[in-house]
Write an enzyme that holds these catalytic residues in place. Structure first.
Site: not given
Ligand code: 13P
Length: 340
Positions: A177, A219, A261-263, A292
């Site tokens: 990621e 990711k 999803s990142g916000g 999120r």
């Molecule tokens: P979000 O989808 O809220 O960004 O979280 C995914 C995640 O695992 C971030 O490390």
């Protein structure tokens, strides 16, 4: 290294019409989420919330795996079953966040390096014994004045590759990621440029570290304008820019890409994924690994009340189902208005 087990687990993680639930919020992060619903974060409230998610009836149709946090992988459902066992019994792969967080990178103001490599081999062995079949490590790349530097991108790619090699040695699929944050005021073009550089460095490092690409899941962030940017790109533009960037930088040997999803809002994250999956034949599965964007409405429906559990589980299932539809491009924005 058991290549076949790695490959089959990686393929299962990105199986069609399913995706991964990121429920690996650290104690600090879950407290922030609970603060918003005015709920105290305790060992028991965190356990009850994760039980709600992991026992939601029907979720296994759309959830292939769940990323757990160190505390959570050791917790049990009300019936006494450890969470990893409960998930595995439902056909959901248990995973584990193994990084120790993004820390300030000395000498590089505003940039971070993700820590957690020391002792990782031993921790992976322990987690595998507890049922974990995949792991997650998140590198964080921020965009701002003069950042990211090439050095920070390289340092983070190197750590991701060391982590990945250790995971595969332990027969654990690494989720790789490299997250380019959407927090700034940068344009979508700048996000594409930085995402391109980050992915280039990551795949260079994975090659040098002899990581078996058929046994990883990538990711990434989507290519999207910063939240504070005055010009927000249209959904189709996000889908097109993201696909262009991934096609250029992600080898076809990688079985699947599962976005964070990142916000983004729940609806935006689902729509972007659906549009990308309508874009014709792709070399990899294009899936989700949302935190999120799978949990916001569920947390709001629950609010820490036992009497809301059934309604919250329905809300979660609906979100999982809509993202499941997005896996084949069948999700439409208008479905948000339809009754649950
Ligand atoms: P979000 O989808 O809220 O960004 O979280 C995914 C995640 O695992 C971030 O490390």
């Amino acid at each position: 290294m058991e290549k076949t087990a790695l490959e089959s687990n990686a393929a299962a993680m990105v199986a069609p019409s399913k995706g991964i639930l990121a429920a690996d919020e650290s104690s600090g992060t879950i407290k922030k989420r609970f603060d918003k619903i005015r709920l105290e974060s305790t060992f028991e409230s965190r356990r009850a919330y994760r039980e709600l998610l992991f026992t939601a009836p029907g979720a296994e149709k759309h959830i292939s795996g769940v990323i757990l946090y160190d505390e959570t992988i050791r917790q049990k459902a009300s019936d006494g079953r450890p969470f990893p066992e409960l998930l595995a019994a439902r056909g959901i792969l248990p995973g584990i966040k193994v990084d120790a967080g993004a820390k300030a990178l000395a000498g590089f103001p505003g940039e971070t390096i993700t820590e957690g490599l020391d002792g990782l081999r031993e921790r992976l062995a322990e987690y595998r014994g507890m049922g974990a079949r995949f792991a997650k490590w998140r590198a964080v790349i921020d965009i701002g004045g003069g950042i990211p530097t090439g050095f920070a991108i390289e340092a983070n790619a190197h750590a991701l590759a060391r982590y990945s090699a250790l995971c595969q040695e332990a027969s654990i699929v690494p989720i790789v990621e490299p997250e380019v944050l959407m927090d700034g005021d940068h344009t979508i073009e700048r996000c594409e440029e930085v995402t391109d550089a980050a992915l280039t460095a990551v795949f260079d490092a994975l090659f040098l570290h002899r990581v078996h690409l058929e046994g990883i899941v990538l990711k990434p962030n989507m290519v999207i304008a910063g939240k504070k940017c005055a010009v927000q790109a249209a959904p189709q533009q996000v889908a097109d820019a993201t696909l262009r960037c991934l096609r250029r930088r992600v080898p076809a040997a990688v079985p699947g890409i599962a976005f964070l999803s990142g916000g983004q809002s729940e609806a935006d994250a689902t729509l972007h994924l659906s549009l990308m999956n309508r874009g014709g034949k792709l070399p990899w599965q294009l899936s989700f690994s949302y935190g999120r964007a799978l949990q916001q409405s569920t947390l709001d429906a629950w609010r820490g009340e036992a009497s809301n559990v059934t309604a919250a589980q329905k809300t979660f299932l609906r979100r999982a189902r809509l993202n499941g539809l997005a896996r084949s491009g069948a999700y439409e924005a208008a479905m948000e208005q339809a009754a649950a």
